[in-house]
Every structure is written in structure tokens, then in C-alpha cells.
Design a protein around this motif. Structure first.
Motif, PDB file in Angstrom:
ATOM      1  N   UNK A   1      45.406  50.111   3.825  1.00 25.78           N
ATOM      2  CA  UNK A   1      45.813  51.087   4.841  1.00 25.78           C
ATOM      3  C   UNK A   1      45.237  52.469   4.549  1.00 25.78           C
ATOM      4  N   UNK A   2      44.948  53.216   5.598  1.00 21.79           N
ATOM      5  CA  UNK A   2      44.519  54.588   5.388  1.00 21.79           C
ATOM      6  C   UNK A   2      45.649  55.344   4.706  1.00 21.79           C
ATOM      7  N   UNK A   3      45.353  55.903   3.536  1.00 21.59           N
ATOM      8  CA  UNK A   3      46.403  56.500   2.714  1.00 21.59           C
ATOM      9  C   UNK A   3      45.948  57.852   2.185  1.00 21.59           C
ATOM     10  N   UNK A   4      46.810  58.840   2.322  1.00 18.91           N
ATOM     11  CA  UNK A   4      46.511  60.164   1.781  1.00 18.91           C
ATOM     12  C   UNK A   4      46.633  60.130   0.262  1.00 18.91           C
ATOM     13  N   UNK A   5      45.675  60.739  -0.403  1.00 22.08           N
ATOM     14  CA  UNK A   5      45.722  60.818  -1.869  1.00 22.08           C
ATOM     15  C   UNK A   5      47.004  61.523  -2.312  1.00 22.08           C
ATOM     16  N   UNK A   6      47.429  62.496  -1.523  1.00 24.95           N
ATOM     17  CA  UNK A   6      48.649  63.238  -1.856  1.00 24.95           C
ATOM     18  C   UNK A   6      49.894  62.362  -1.818  1.00 24.95           C
ATOM     19  N   UNK A   7      49.820  61.187  -1.172  1.00 23.37           N
ATOM     20  CA  UNK A   7      50.983  60.297  -1.071  1.00 23.37           C
ATOM     21  C   UNK A   7      51.004  59.225  -2.158  1.00 23.37           C
ATOM     22  N   UNK A   8      49.991  59.182  -3.000  1.00 19.78           N
ATOM     23  CA  UNK A   8      49.929  58.128  -4.017  1.00 19.78           C
ATOM     24  C   UNK A   8      51.175  58.113  -4.901  1.00 19.78           C
ATOM     25  N   UNK A   9      51.576  59.281  -5.337  1.00 19.36           N
ATOM     26  CA  UNK A   9      52.692  59.335  -6.293  1.00 19.36           C
ATOM     27  C   UNK A   9      53.972  58.788  -5.690  1.00 19.36           C
ATOM     28  N   UNK A  10      54.283  59.170  -4.453  1.00 22.72           N
ATOM     29  CA  UNK A  10      55.493  58.671  -3.803  1.00 22.72           C
ATOM     30  C   UNK A  10      55.409  57.166  -3.576  1.00 22.72           C
ATOM     31  N   UNK A  11      54.266  56.690  -3.098  1.00 26.73           N
ATOM     32  CA  UNK A  11      54.089  55.263  -2.877  1.00 26.73           C
ATOM     33  C   UNK A  11      54.129  54.485  -4.186  1.00 26.73           C
ATOM     34  N   UNK A  12      53.717  55.145  -5.257  1.00 27.28           N
ATOM     35  CA  UNK A  12      53.701  54.498  -6.564  1.00 27.28           C
ATOM     36  C   UNK A  12      55.073  54.172  -7.115  1.00 27.28           C
ATOM     37  N   UNK A  13      56.126  54.727  -6.519  1.00 25.25           N
ATOM     38  CA  UNK A  13      57.486  54.418  -6.977  1.00 25.25           C
ATOM     39  C   UNK A  13      57.857  52.967  -6.709  1.00 25.25           C
ATOM     40  N   UNK A  14      57.162  52.360  -5.720  1.00 20.77           N
ATOM     41  CA  UNK A  14      57.462  50.966  -5.387  1.00 20.77           C
ATOM     42  C   UNK A  14      56.226  50.070  -5.417  1.00 20.77           C
ATOM     43  N   UNK A  15      55.071  50.629  -5.734  1.00 18.43           N
ATOM     44  CA  UNK A  15      53.821  49.860  -5.701  1.00 18.43           C
ATOM     45  C   UNK A  15      52.980  50.222  -6.920  1.00 18.43           C
ATOM     46  N   UNK A  16      52.730  49.239  -7.778  1.00 13.49           N
ATOM     47  CA  UNK A  16      52.030  49.500  -9.033  1.00 13.49           C
ATOM     48  C   UNK A  16      50.601  49.985  -8.818  1.00 13.49           C
TER      49      UNK A  16
ATOM     50  N   UNK B   1      49.184  53.576 -10.360  1.00 17.74           N
ATOM     51  CA  UNK B   1      48.026  53.760 -11.234  1.00 17.74           C
ATOM     52  C   UNK B   1      47.017  54.722 -10.602  1.00 17.74           C
ATOM     53  N   UNK B   2      46.805  54.611  -9.297  1.00 17.01           N
ATOM     54  CA  UNK B   2      45.907  55.555  -8.627  1.00 17.01           C
ATOM     55  C   UNK B   2      46.426  56.985  -8.752  1.00 17.01           C
ATOM     56  N   UNK B   3      47.738  57.153  -8.632  1.00 13.68           N
ATOM     57  CA  UNK B   3      48.327  58.486  -8.782  1.00 13.68           C
ATOM     58  C   UNK B   3      48.086  59.025 -10.189  1.00 13.68           C
TER      59      UNK B   3
ATOM     60  N   UNK C   1      41.209  46.156  -7.841  1.00 11.83           N
ATOM     61  CA  UNK C   1      42.601  45.720  -7.714  1.00 11.83           C
ATOM     62  C   UNK C   1      43.138  45.619  -6.295  1.00 11.83           C
ATOM     63  N   UNK C   2      42.488  46.258  -5.328  1.00 13.16           N
ATOM     64  CA  UNK C   2      42.986  46.188  -3.959  1.00 13.16           C
ATOM     65  C   UNK C   2      42.583  44.865  -3.311  1.00 13.16           C
TER      66      UNK C   2
END
Length: 422
Positions: free
Chosen positions: A374-389, A393-395, A416-417
């Protein structure tokens, strides 16, 4: 060989499809695309359809592949090009080949070639004009950013100055001069700041404007005032919305004499008029932004054109030499256009992203064409990383690079994607 690609059938009609590529023959080269960055020019082509000058009139029955900022590696070489290319070579593309004056270009005009695809056949015209460029790196996203950087470099090279009594044009910004970049904290503006600081000729004064504090703060965190000072450049970031008289505020940086060079990055009438008003004697205004409105106009002071030797020009892309310069500067580590990238995604999100590009905040949308992501903002990696490994790691990776996309993040994502099915 089968490819998956996003093709343009008409205005606002983009489709992700699988189809067979024809054989390349003796005069062809086949390339596996790894990355492509989505350009506003692709949005314009998608909105205009066959009304666009580069889009073929038979797009409804012979649709071109979109995307022209791509990088990949060679899969197959026809015998007539085996003295120049070999399987496994990394390559980037300069789409504006202007073969025999034609406006045809990969990403707009060709059924078999565009950046938003897994595999493409390079057109003969591109090869004949030496526009399939060697790219000596395994960091593919930089290769995708070489084309937009070449547009910026071309703008800096296209600027010119004169001397009284002489008809000779001196090309390029004034060395040690005063440079203003207006509306310049979008993706292309960030690239221009990078090039102004680290390219060939350097100004003594660099003023960067916008009307969005968050975007200005991000730019300043990447290209700091302190770093510029270490290069001998006085750098200022200015929010022109916070002053009643932006022209006077900007001219004050030059003690009222005006700027030698001004580049305008927004097709907005008040910004263009502001750019004109802050020029000094023999000043050059480069209108970088390409408007979608064919009737776009702004007022220009022709008294100053006549008596103060003001120059006005527009550039629409760089040439092959500009792109070679971009690649050389990136490979040497002198410029880092990663600041342009704010989102990453897979081929599955290209159509929707392209058609909605002006509505999506941030900078460049970087696509990895073999991924379903999915198109994903780099700034959102950390929040998404709370439920997605994967995002966690990208964060972690980008945090070590000042929040910017980087080679390490690219390698991790490609490993990994989820890869798209053929």
C-alpha cells in the motif's frame, strides 16, 4: 515475456494489467524495472488523456504504459546493441529523447515502455539518442530520482545573464550571487535546495520560501542553516504568509538591490508576480512549475524587462547531460535527493495514486514495481510498526537516516515485502 503494467486508456482511465511483450529483435533492449517515482507530469497525462501532446491518439486501443522516472537492470540485449549494453547492467532512463524532433517519450507514448511496469522493451528512439544511461549503483531509488534531479539541474543551467553592450548570454546562476527559491519545499524544491548547496555554482545568499511552517521546518531540518554556513552560503527560510509585504521582506535580504536569480516552483499568479518583483538588475526569473491551465497568466513588469535587463524563461525537463550530472553527483555522495521521497508503495497502488496525486500530501511517491504494497507515508512507519513487524523495522532503519528513505530501507523492503504475482 509477460509484464504487469499500468496503462493509460484515456482521460482518468488507468488500468493495471498483464500482457505479453513482443520480442525485442536485433535493435531492442529489455529491462526489468525495479523502481519508479510518480511525477506530477504523469498526473497531467492521466487527466488530459489523448489531449496531452505526448499521449497517442489511439490510446483507447493501444494504451501506453505510464511512468518515466524509472531505474532497473537489463534482461536481454539485441545483437545490434551488444557492443554497448550487457545483461545485468543497471540503467536509468532519460525519457525526453526528442528523436528527430518527436515528443514521443517512455511513460507517455509507448505501449511497451514505461516505469510503472515489471518488465519493458526500450524503444529504439531511446537507444538511438543515447538516453538509456549506465547507472553504476545497486540503490535503485536514486536512479529513479535522477530524472527529476536532471530537471532541476537543467533549470539552473538554463538561467542566463548578460552584460550591457553585449549580446552574449552567460549561462547558469551567478557564482557567489543572490538566489531565491520560491514555493520551494515541495519535492522538486527540496532537490533544488540540495543542488544549490552542493552542485557546481553556489550562491552567496540563498532564500527559500513557502507558506507552510511544517514543510519549511522539515526542509530546514534536512538542509540546515549551519550546514549552509559551513559551505559559505547564507541560508534563510521564510514563510511569506506571515508578512504583509513579502516583496519588501524578501528584498531586504539583498539590501534592497534584488536577487540575481529567482526560481518559481508554483504556478500561482501571486507567487510568479512576487518572483518578478524581487529581481535585481540583470536578474533572471526561471518559471519551473508547469501549469495545467493553458490560459495561466501573471503580470510582469515590462519596464524592468526593458530598463533593468530582467530575463524570464521556463524550462520543461533536463537533457541527457543534466541526467548524467545528476547520477554522477549522487554516486559521488554530493547530493542526496532522498529528501524528495515521502511515500513508498507497490505497483498495485499506482493508478489510484496517480489519479489523486494533487490530493495526497507530501513529496515524491516512490514505487517498487514488483511489490504489492500500500502507498504508505514514511512518517507513518513508526505508528504502523506497533502492529506490523515489517513497518517496525522500516521505522527503525529510516530513523537512523534523519527520517529519510535510504538504501538500507530499500533493500529491506525488497527482501521482505509481498511480491506481486505475475
Amino acid at each position: 515475456m509477460k509484464t504487469r503494467a499500468v496503462r493509460l486508456y484515456g482521460a482518468m482511465d488507468l488500468r493495471l494489467e498483464s500482457f505479453e511483450l513482443p520480442e525485442i529483435g536485433d535493435d531492442g533492449v529489455r529491462v526489468e524495472v525495479v523502481s519508479d517515482s510518480i511525477c506530477m507530469s504523469s498526473y497531467k497525462a492521466a487527466v488530459q488523456g489523448t489531449a496531452h501532446k505526448r499521449v497517442p491518439k489511439d490510446a483507447a486501443t493501444n494504451p501506453p504504459i505510464i511512468g518515466h522516472e524509472f531505474c532497473g537492470k537489463i534482461l536481454e540485449v539485441g545483437k545490434n546493441w551488444q557492443n554497448k549494453y550487457k545483461v545485468g547492467d543497471k540503467v536509468a532512463i532519460q525519457p525526453a529523447h526528442f528523436y528527430k524532433g518527436s515528443l514521443l517519450a517512455p511513460g507517455y507514448s509507448y505501449h511497451d515502455c514505461g516505469g510503472d511496469a515489471t518488465v519493458v522493451n526500450i524503444p529504439f528512439e531511446t537507444l538511438a539518442m543515447d538516453c538509456l544511461l549506465p547507472y553504476d549503483s545497486d540503490v535503485f531509488f536514486y536512479g529513479s530520482l535522477a530524472e527529476p534531479m536532471s530537471c532541476i539541474i537543467g533549470t539552473f543551467h538554463g538561467i542566463y545573464h548578460t552584460s550591457l553592450g553585449s549580446y552574449e548570454h552567460r549561462m547558469g546562476i551567478v557564482e557567489g550571487g543572490k538566489l531565491a527559491l520560491l514555493a520551494s519545499v515541495g519535492p522538486m524544491g527540496l532537490g533544488a535546495i540540495d543542488y544549490a548547496l552542493h552542485g557546481g555554482r553556489k550562491p552567496k545568499l540563498l532564500v527559500v520560501t513557502d507558506i507552510d511552517d511544517a514543510r519549511l521546518q522539515r526542509a530546514e531540518s534536512i538542509y540546515t542553516v549551519e550546514h549552509a554556513k559551513s559551505l559559505g552560503i547564507e541560508l534563510h527560510y521564510v514563510n511569506t504568509a506571515k508578512t504583509d509585504d513579502p516583496v519588501s521582506a524578501l528584498r531586504a535580504f539583498t539590501d534592497g538591490t534584488g536577487f540575481d536569480d529567482v526560481v518559481c516552483f508554483a504556478p500561482v499568479k501571486p507567487v510568479v508576480e512576487q518572483a518578478d518583483a524581487i529581481l535585481g538588475f540583470d536578474g533572471c526569473l526561471s518559471f519551473f512549475a508547469g501549469p495545467t491551465n493553458a490560459a495561466f497568466q501573471a503580470e510582469v513588469n515590462f519596464y524592468d524587462v526593458h530598463y533593468s535587463s530582467h530575463h524570464i524563461l521556463g524550462t520543461t525537463g533536463g537533457n541527457t547531460d543534466d541526467m548524467r550530472e545528476a547520477i554522477a553527483l549522487m554516486n559521488a555522495g554530493r547530493i542526496n535527493p532522498a529528501a524528495m521521497v515521502t511515500h513508498v508503495g507497490g505497483l498495485n497502488c499506482v493508478a489510484e495514486t496517480t489519479l489523486n496525486l494533487p490530493k495526497i500530501p507530501g513529496g515524491k511517491k516512490l514505487i517498487y514495481t514488483h511489490l504489492e504494497f500500500p502507498l504508505t507515508a514514511i512518517a507513518d512507519f513508526e505508528e504502523l510498526g506497533k502492529t506490523d513487524a515489517l513497518f517496525a523495522e522500516l521505522a527503525r532503519i529510516v530513523k537512523g537516516y534523519n527520517g529519510l528513505w535510504c538504501a538500507e530501507a530499500e533493500r529491506y523492503l525488497l527482501s521482505h515485502a509481498k511480491h506481486m504475482e505475475a
